[in-house]
Structures are given as C-alpha cells and as structure tokens.
Design an enzyme around this catalytic site. Structure first.
Site, PDB file in Angstrom:
ATOM      1  N   GLY A  17      12.819  16.043  90.604  1.00 41.40           N
ATOM      2  CA  GLY A  17      11.742  16.425  89.694  1.00 41.40           C
ATOM      3  C   GLY A  17      10.934  15.165  89.390  1.00 41.40           C
ATOM      4  N   ALA A  18       9.598  15.297  89.510  1.00 42.72           N
ATOM      5  CA  ALA A  18       8.736  14.115  89.477  1.00 42.72           C
ATOM      6  C   ALA A  18       8.861  13.285  88.188  1.00 42.72           C
ATOM      7  CB  ALA A  18       7.286  14.552  89.681  1.00 42.72           C
ATOM      8  N   GLY A  19       8.962  13.940  87.051  1.00 46.00           N
ATOM      9  CA  GLY A  19       9.056  13.209  85.784  1.00 46.00           C
ATOM     10  C   GLY A  19      10.372  12.452  85.674  1.00 46.00           C
ATOM     11  N   CYS A 125      10.117  26.768  91.431  1.00 44.61           N
ATOM     12  CA  CYS A 125      10.852  25.503  91.436  1.00 44.61           C
ATOM     13  C   CYS A 125      11.419  25.205  90.048  1.00 44.61           C
ATOM     14  CB  CYS A 125      10.013  24.343  91.969  1.00 44.61           C
ATOM     15  SG  CYS A 125      11.072  22.928  92.445  1.00 44.61           S
ATOM     16  N   ASP A 194       3.898  17.489  91.417  1.00 44.63           N
ATOM     17  CA  ASP A 194       4.356  16.173  91.890  1.00 44.63           C
ATOM     18  C   ASP A 194       3.183  15.217  91.990  1.00 44.63           C
ATOM     19  OD1 ASP A 194       6.695  17.931  92.806  1.00 44.63           O
ATOM     20  OD2 ASP A 194       7.373  15.859  93.065  1.00 44.63           O
ATOM     21  N   ASN A 204       2.884  20.422  94.848  1.00 40.39           N
ATOM     22  CA  ASN A 204       4.129  20.820  94.167  1.00 40.39           C
ATOM     23  C   ASN A 204       5.052  21.450  95.209  1.00 40.39           C
ATOM     24  OD1 ASN A 204       5.615  21.085  91.623  1.00 40.39           O
ATOM     25  ND2 ASN A 204       5.313  23.284  91.837  1.00 40.39           N
ATOM     26  N   LYS A 205       6.223  21.860  94.764  1.00 38.88           N
ATOM     27  CA  LYS A 205       7.249  22.395  95.662  1.00 38.88           C
ATOM     28  C   LYS A 205       6.674  23.379  96.679  1.00 38.88           C
ATOM     29  CE  LYS A 205      10.652  21.460  95.808  1.00 38.88           C
ATOM     30  NZ  LYS A 205      11.015  20.411  96.814  1.00 38.88           N
TER      31      LYS A 205
END
Ligand code: RUB
Length: 320
Positions: A17-19, A125, A194, A204-205
């Site tokens: 997960g990007a964060g 996601c 992302d 994103n996913k």
C-alpha cells in the site's frame, strides 16, 4: 540493518500500500541516520544516499515512495556538520510520518462527506485512504453497504473485508469480474492511488481502470482518496509512471506454467485510469477535480519547478 529488513518486507509485500510503503521508508531512513556510525559528513551523506537508493528501488510504481525519500533526504541539504545532517534527516522523517498519518485522517473526514446515508460503495484493492473514508462515514452514523473485490492475484480484498467486517460494515465480497454485474447496486466507487499524474490520471491496483470505466458507463461517481505525496512531480516533464510487472507465479503455479511452454503469464500490478473516469480526488488539502492535479504538484508538494529540474537526474537531491 533496519533498511535491509524494510526492503525485504516491501519486496515480499508484508509492507504494502503506497502510504504504508512511504512511511516505512521514512522510518527506515530515520533509523539508519540514528544508528549510523559514519565519522564525518561526507561518509554520512554517502551512507544515507545508498540507503535511499535501495529503498526507492523496492517497488517502482508508488510515487509516495520517492516523494517521501526525497523529502527526508532534503534534511541533508543545508547541513554543514554531521550532527546537523543526522538531525535534519531525523526531523524530516518524523515530520513526514506525522503528516502522512494526519493526511489519511483528513482525507477520511473529507471523503466521508461525499458518502450519503444509505449509500452502497464499491472499493477495489486495499487502500487505507479509501477505507478511511468509508469507515468514517459509518462511524458518523450513516447506514452504508460495501462491495469489495477479491483483487487477483494477491487477494488484497481479503484484507479489505477483514477491516470492514471489524468495523461492523455490511460488506459483499465479489470476484473482480463481477463488478459490472453489480454496478447498478452501487452509488459511489472509492479507490486509493499509487500515483496521480499531472494530467489527473490515477495509477492504482490492476483492474481499477476497468472498475472506473464500468462506473462511468453506469453514471456512478468515482472518488479517489490520495494524499498529496501520491502526486508525481516528474510527470510534468513527461516522465511516465513505471507499471510494476510481478512474477508470473503469482497468477499461475510454476508446475502448470512449465507444462505450458507456449503460454506466458503477464502480471502487471497496476493500471492507469484516465482523468475522464474520475469525478474527484480527495486529498488532505481538499477535494479537487483530477484536472487540477498540476496545482497540487505545484503548491502542496513544496518543491519549486526549478528544483525538479535540479533533482531530475539526482533523486536524492544531493548536489554531486
Ligand atoms: C495497493 C494499492 C492501493 C494503493 C493506495 O497495491 O493499489 O490501492 O497503494 O493505498 P499493493 P493506500 O498491494 O500492490 O501495494 O491508500 O493504503 O496508500
């Protein structure tokens, strides 16, 4: 060693997960700076820069990662002593981690306002920013229901439904290919990001663009929950977001693949949703139409365009 452990956990997707990836890298750099035994400023810089490079290389798509590393490493820029450099990195890392967590909370509050009592929301996601909006709407007393996708091949949907279940939110778990079958039961799509490019496209996913396309066809609004550090400054200069392609055995077991010599498994982990399928991007600085992505890059990332030029070939921001 903490850097090596963090790299392993990101590569194996224990941290994902990007964060979370961005915060883990900021924390790894903080620990690296704290524990460094470098005897002078030049060797400290070298140590920090090689750690930064290794961390940035772990996953190529999430722009939060190079953005976080750039921010933390900018703590080195003005330093003239070793202590100043160490302190600069530690302070920037702590600031990033704090503001990132705060950003996710703010997005939850802003995003929840776009969810009405009685709404059914579809998410794809596992995004803490997107889930934050949904959980905050539920917490504020709105009666909501969620459709959550399975997310082949890594099944991040399982993490999502566990979180929703723990929050007591009525949830329907569906395979990715069932989105179009249920889209007329859905009032709003909420996903994370992302990366957001200068033209407002959202990375994103894999499957997000199909979900958004389906939603657009059904006139269902698509909301993207994305902290400002998910916006990609270098897309201003035409740099493309690299889409990570992962191992084929995430999709098809090796023994099956070996028996099918004419078959190649393709496994891109992310896709690009064009701005036209997105209604709003909710950031901690407020909700914006995707067409305003440039403003976020310019105003909220805190880097002047001139500085992008300077750092374009030098991601750690240190002048050679
Ligand atoms: C995760 C994913 C998430 C974004 C945003 O992909 O695509 O939607 O990273 O998540 P992966 P967050 O599981 O491959 O890392 O809002 O938590 O940053």
């Amino acid at each position: 060693m903490f850097v090596t452990e963090t790299v392993k956990k990101i590569k194996s997707m224990e941290i994902r997960g990007a964060g979370r990836i961005a915060r883990a890298c900021a924390e790894a750099l903080r620990r690296h700076a704290t524990e460094s035994r470098a005897g002078d400023l030049a060797s400290f810089r070298r140590e920090m820069e090689s750690a930064a490079q290794v961390l940035v290389a772990t996953r190529p798509t999430a722009v939060s990662l190079p953005n976080a590393v750039h921010l933390v490493m900018s703590g080195l820029e003005q330093a003239v002593t070793l202590d100043e450099a160490r302190n600069g990195v530690i302070v920037r890392a702590e600031q990033f981690i704090y503001s990132s967590q705060h950003a996710v909370e703010k997005i939850a509050q802003f995003g929840a306002r776009h969810i009405r009592d009685g709404d059914t929301i579809l998410t794809h996601c596992n995004s803490e920013a997107a889930l934050g909006c949904i959980i905050e709407a539920h917490r504020s007393g709105k009666e909501i229901e969620v459709f959550a996708t399975e997310v082949r091949p890594r099944n991040q949907g399982l993490v999502t439904i566990r979180t929703l279940n723990d929050a007591g939110i009525k949830t329907n778990f569906i395979v990715d290919s069932a989105v179009r079958s249920f889209i007329h039961d859905v009032d709003l799509v909420i996903v994370g990001a992302d990366a957001v490019t200068v033209n407002g496209a959202v990375v994103n996913k894999i499957g997000t663009s199909q979900v958004a396309h389906t939603a657009a066809e059904a006139r269902v609004n698509v909301l993207v929950a994305a902290e400002t550090y998910k916006f990609a400054p270098r897309t201003i200069f035409g740099e493309l977001i690299q889409i990570e392609e992962r191992a084929g055995n995430e999709v098809l077991a090796d023994e099956i693949s070996r028996s099918l010599p004419h078959v190649t498994v393709r496994n891109p982990a992310f896709d690009v949703t064009p701005a036209e399928y997105i209604d709003l991007i909710v950031t901690e600085a407020g909700a914006i139409p995707p067409q305003m992505a440039y403003i976020i890059i310019r105003e909220y990332l805190g880097w002047g365009i001139e500085e992008f030029h300077k750092t374009f070939e030098n991601p750690t921001g240190h002048e050679e």
